[in-house]
Scaffold this motif. Sequence first.
Motif, PDB file in Angstrom:
ATOM      1  N   LYS A 131     -14.893  61.198 -16.365  1.00 48.70           N
ATOM      2  CA  LYS A 131     -14.671  59.851 -16.904  1.00 48.70           C
ATOM      3  C   LYS A 131     -14.981  58.756 -15.886  1.00 48.70           C
ATOM      4  O   LYS A 131     -14.235  57.790 -15.729  1.00 48.70           O
ATOM      5  CB  LYS A 131     -13.236  59.715 -17.405  1.00 48.70           C
ATOM      6  CG  LYS A 131     -12.937  60.710 -18.503  1.00 48.70           C
ATOM      7  CD  LYS A 131     -11.827  60.205 -19.368  1.00 48.70           C
ATOM      8  CE  LYS A 131     -11.673  61.084 -20.580  1.00 48.70           C
ATOM      9  NZ  LYS A 131     -10.944  60.448 -21.642  1.00 48.70           N
ATOM     10  N   VAL A 132     -16.084  58.955 -15.190  1.00 50.16           N
ATOM     11  CA  VAL A 132     -16.492  57.979 -14.187  1.00 50.16           C
ATOM     12  C   VAL A 132     -17.477  56.982 -14.798  1.00 50.16           C
ATOM     13  O   VAL A 132     -17.379  55.777 -14.589  1.00 50.16           O
ATOM     14  CB  VAL A 132     -17.125  58.702 -12.976  1.00 50.16           C
ATOM     15  CG1 VAL A 132     -17.785  57.721 -12.031  1.00 50.16           C
ATOM     16  CG2 VAL A 132     -16.054  59.504 -12.256  1.00 50.16           C
ATOM     17  N   VAL A 133     -18.393  57.511 -15.589  1.00 47.48           N
ATOM     18  CA  VAL A 133     -19.472  56.694 -16.127  1.00 47.48           C
ATOM     19  C   VAL A 133     -19.001  55.901 -17.352  1.00 47.48           C
ATOM     20  O   VAL A 133     -19.340  54.734 -17.523  1.00 47.48           O
ATOM     21  CB  VAL A 133     -20.664  57.616 -16.483  1.00 47.48           C
ATOM     22  CG1 VAL A 133     -21.650  56.927 -17.370  1.00 47.48           C
ATOM     23  CG2 VAL A 133     -21.323  58.119 -15.215  1.00 47.48           C
ATOM     24  N   ALA A 134     -18.212  56.537 -18.184  1.00 41.27           N
ATOM     25  CA  ALA A 134     -17.680  55.886 -19.383  1.00 41.27           C
ATOM     26  C   ALA A 134     -16.192  56.217 -19.470  1.00 41.27           C
ATOM     27  O   ALA A 134     -15.798  57.154 -20.155  1.00 41.27           O
ATOM     28  CB  ALA A 134     -18.427  56.355 -20.625  1.00 41.27           C
ATOM     29  N   GLY A 166     -14.751  57.601  -8.939  1.00 44.48           N
ATOM     30  CA  GLY A 166     -15.564  56.472  -8.516  1.00 44.48           C
ATOM     31  C   GLY A 166     -14.746  55.623  -7.567  1.00 44.48           C
ATOM     32  O   GLY A 166     -13.512  55.605  -7.626  1.00 44.48           O
ATOM     33  N   ALA A 167     -15.424  54.927  -6.670  1.00 45.10           N
ATOM     34  CA  ALA A 167     -14.744  54.025  -5.748  1.00 45.10           C
ATOM     35  C   ALA A 167     -15.627  52.806  -5.554  1.00 45.10           C
ATOM     36  O   ALA A 167     -16.848  52.925  -5.452  1.00 45.10           O
ATOM     37  CB  ALA A 167     -14.486  54.715  -4.414  1.00 45.10           C
ATOM     38  N   ALA A 168     -15.013  51.635  -5.524  1.00 50.29           N
ATOM     39  CA  ALA A 168     -15.786  50.412  -5.340  1.00 50.29           C
ATOM     40  C   ALA A 168     -14.973  49.437  -4.508  1.00 50.29           C
ATOM     41  O   ALA A 168     -13.742  49.508  -4.470  1.00 50.29           O
ATOM     42  CB  ALA A 168     -16.126  49.794  -6.699  1.00 50.29           C
ATOM     43  N   LEU A 176     -11.157  49.687  -5.327  1.00 49.51           N
ATOM     44  CA  LEU A 176     -10.908  50.034  -6.721  1.00 49.51           C
ATOM     45  C   LEU A 176     -11.246  51.501  -6.906  1.00 49.51           C
ATOM     46  O   LEU A 176     -12.242  51.981  -6.372  1.00 49.51           O
ATOM     47  CB  LEU A 176     -11.827  49.216  -7.630  1.00 49.51           C
ATOM     48  CG  LEU A 176     -11.462  47.766  -7.896  1.00 49.51           C
ATOM     49  CD1 LEU A 176     -12.693  46.994  -8.346  1.00 49.51           C
ATOM     50  CD2 LEU A 176     -10.369  47.696  -8.960  1.00 49.51           C
ATOM     51  N   GLN A 177     -10.423  52.222  -7.679  1.00 49.37           N
ATOM     52  CA  GLN A 177     -10.697  53.637  -7.919  1.00 49.37           C
ATOM     53  C   GLN A 177     -10.490  53.999  -9.376  1.00 49.37           C
ATOM     54  O   GLN A 177      -9.642  53.419 -10.052  1.00 49.37           O
ATOM     55  CB  GLN A 177      -9.737  54.488  -7.077  1.00 49.37           C
ATOM     56  CG  GLN A 177     -10.049  54.535  -5.613  1.00 49.37           C
ATOM     57  CD  GLN A 177      -9.088  55.471  -4.914  1.00 49.37           C
ATOM     58  OE1 GLN A 177      -8.216  55.026  -4.188  1.00 49.37           O
ATOM     59  NE2 GLN A 177      -9.237  56.772  -5.164  1.00 49.37           N
TER      60      GLN A 177
END
Length: 596
Positions: A131-134, A166-168, A176-177
């Motif tokens: 569930k990283v992309v959507a 994901g990490a940003a 953000l994770q």
Amino acid sequence: MLKTRCVQRASLRIPRAPPSCRQVSNKARPQTRAATHPYAQRRQQHFVRSIATVTVLWATASAWSWYNGHALFREVHAEEPPPEQELKFEMPRRQAASKEENRDIISSQHLQVKRSWENPGVYAWGSNKGKVVAPDSTETYVKSARRIPFFDGKILRDLKLASTFGAAIDEKGDLLQWGTAFSTESAQPTHTLRGKNLATLAISRDRIIALSKSGTVYSIPVSQKEQRTGPKPASTSWIPFWGGSNDDISYRIRTPNSLGYSERVTDIVSGLEHALILTSSGRVFSFASGTEHYPRKGQLGIPGLTWETRPAGPFDLPHEITTLKGFPITKIAAGDNHSLVCDSAGRAFSFGDNTTGQLGFPFNPDSLYVDAPSLLPTQRLYAGTGQEATVKNVYAGGNTSFFTVEASKPNASARDPARVTADTWALGYGLTGQLGTGRWVHNQSSPVKVPAFSSLFEYDEKTNSIVPIRLAYLSIGQSHAAAVLDNIASLDVKSNRKHTENDINWGQDILFWGNNEFYQIGSGKRSNVATPTYIQPLDQAAEAERAASIAGGKAEKEQHRFQITPRNKVKVNGRNISMQQRVECGREVTAVYSAV
Ligand SMILES: *[C@@H]1O[C@H](CO)[C@@H](O)[C@H](O)[C@H]1NC(C)=O
Ligand SMILES: *[C@@H]1O[C@H](CO)[C@@H](O)[C@H](O)[C@H]1NC(C)=O
Ligand SMILES: *[C@@H]1O[C@H](CO)[C@@H](O)[C@H](O)[C@H]1NC(C)=O
Ligand SMILES: *[C@@H]1O[C@H](CO)[C@@H](O)[C@H](O)[C@H]1NC(C)=O
Ligand SMILES: *[C@@H]1O[C@H](CO)[C@@H](O)[C@H](O)[C@H]1NC(C)=O
Ligand SMILES: *[C@@H]1O[C@H](CO)[C@@H](O)[C@H](O)[C@H]1NC(C)=O
């Protein structure tokens, strides 16, 4: 005939797209060169703004042949019939209400640049098992670019993706994770480490390595549960509650403690279990960045260092790679289990896992790992050319390595000018196409040139000269990759009188290749790709609208290609910011994001 096509191409349309770039060799192909010499075209080009766009078309002949896989190093002439292209010059179209509207209608590229400024955010595709992309969807794959709605209107400092997390870093420098390895409860990206003014991210198998603007290195567990239950550092802020810092999550500071007076950390990279740290004085440190296994394939670059022999203290303290002393390192890269660095004199060194030849030196067929940095024999690659080669950058991902080289003749003369050639080399694992050379190989231990990104030139109108097309950068994922070409973009066509309605903006070329099992290439298909290829523009809704506005409602025959917008000053929500689109190939997933 050639002339007409050139004009069509540059002023109006993008041909359906085999790989873009023309190989103009210095010597090998006199015929090709004569036929495509930019000066020859220039005399007739009224609409042509940059040879970059023109060369694309001339490339078709050669590009097509490597597309079909039978002409890798074969001589290819422009006289070869190019593939059928149904280019129509003037499609009847609706009267545009303004110059700007005309630009949108005639050019997908202009529209893409504009949309990237008006509508910042993150597009992602590939595996959605974590569930990283959507984040809101239960689909297993996302087959082509899709927005992550959370990031709409947001500009990021960095973004890194694995298939399960994901990490940003947002514009303020907060982390953000999201993704199932972070939390199965909250689907949306969630702020974790805040108040540290983070700038750069790297990810291991289960930790996030982050570098702050001031040069502090943080190691943070991916899992939210571990962040809550793990040991927390004593607050480092001397003013309580200052800066909104939240030291209620578990993290460790891993800045090397032997830095010089004005030395600071400038870059970090991470493999699955090891990370490299680069400092402003060109020193490199390494440390264990995962928690599952201690790195045991030599990827730390410290001879003899193992779990058993490690010094007392925490297992993940950084160690300097002292064998690199005397080589001021400028770039670092990490594959899953190996490392690459290069220095200011253009030398490259590799260490770590060599099971697929990713270290690039056939030396001892019995040793699978090499734990001391070893010089890549790059000069040998240019032996007999009279050129001197300088390694400019190194990249790695999975069990594949890349490096870029600039070569030129040291003794130039008027007859034989010192033209700089920019080349890209690949080595390591390539069984699912990730070398980008058109070959499918288990272990490529001697570097091979990636034809799509080697010996490319364009004509620069501003300086009236032929310049090499370099790579802006590569993004190497675990098994797939993307390259952004540093071709001359056009970004200053605005609604002012000095531009005609046929002047358009365009961005930089971006191509993808490698493993496509999880649709991470973004081609919409699932077959692996061994030769760099274009994908469609990301904003399909805007494209459809544009196509519909062409009178007659005829579906456009041509396929347009995605171009990425390089850095430019733009106004976003009333603020002037310097922004660019960046690509990130991760583990089984890909994203394009708006970056400061
Ligand atoms: C690295 O691996 C390649 C391919 O497996 C092999 O040919 C080469 O000898 C190895 N080099 C070293 C230094 O082990
Ligand atoms: C190289 O990596 C690919 C996936 O990234 C993997 O399938 C393959 O097994 C690896 N090869 C080796 C020898 O580890
Ligand atoms: C890297 O090493 C780990 C084990 O330490 C292994 O699971 C993984 O497949 C390796 N990756 C590659 C690309 O060789
Ligand atoms: C360049 O010229 C110098 C002397 O003029 C000579 O020593 C050197 O070998 C030349 N290099 C090449 C690559 O021809
Ligand atoms: C390298 O690849 C070749 C064929 O692709 C294979 O025969 C050989 O066993 C491989 N070597 C290693 C060390 O994996
Ligand atoms: C943004 O830049 C333009 C000129 O490029 C300037 O006129 C304007 O005042 C700037 N706006 C802000 C908010 O800084």
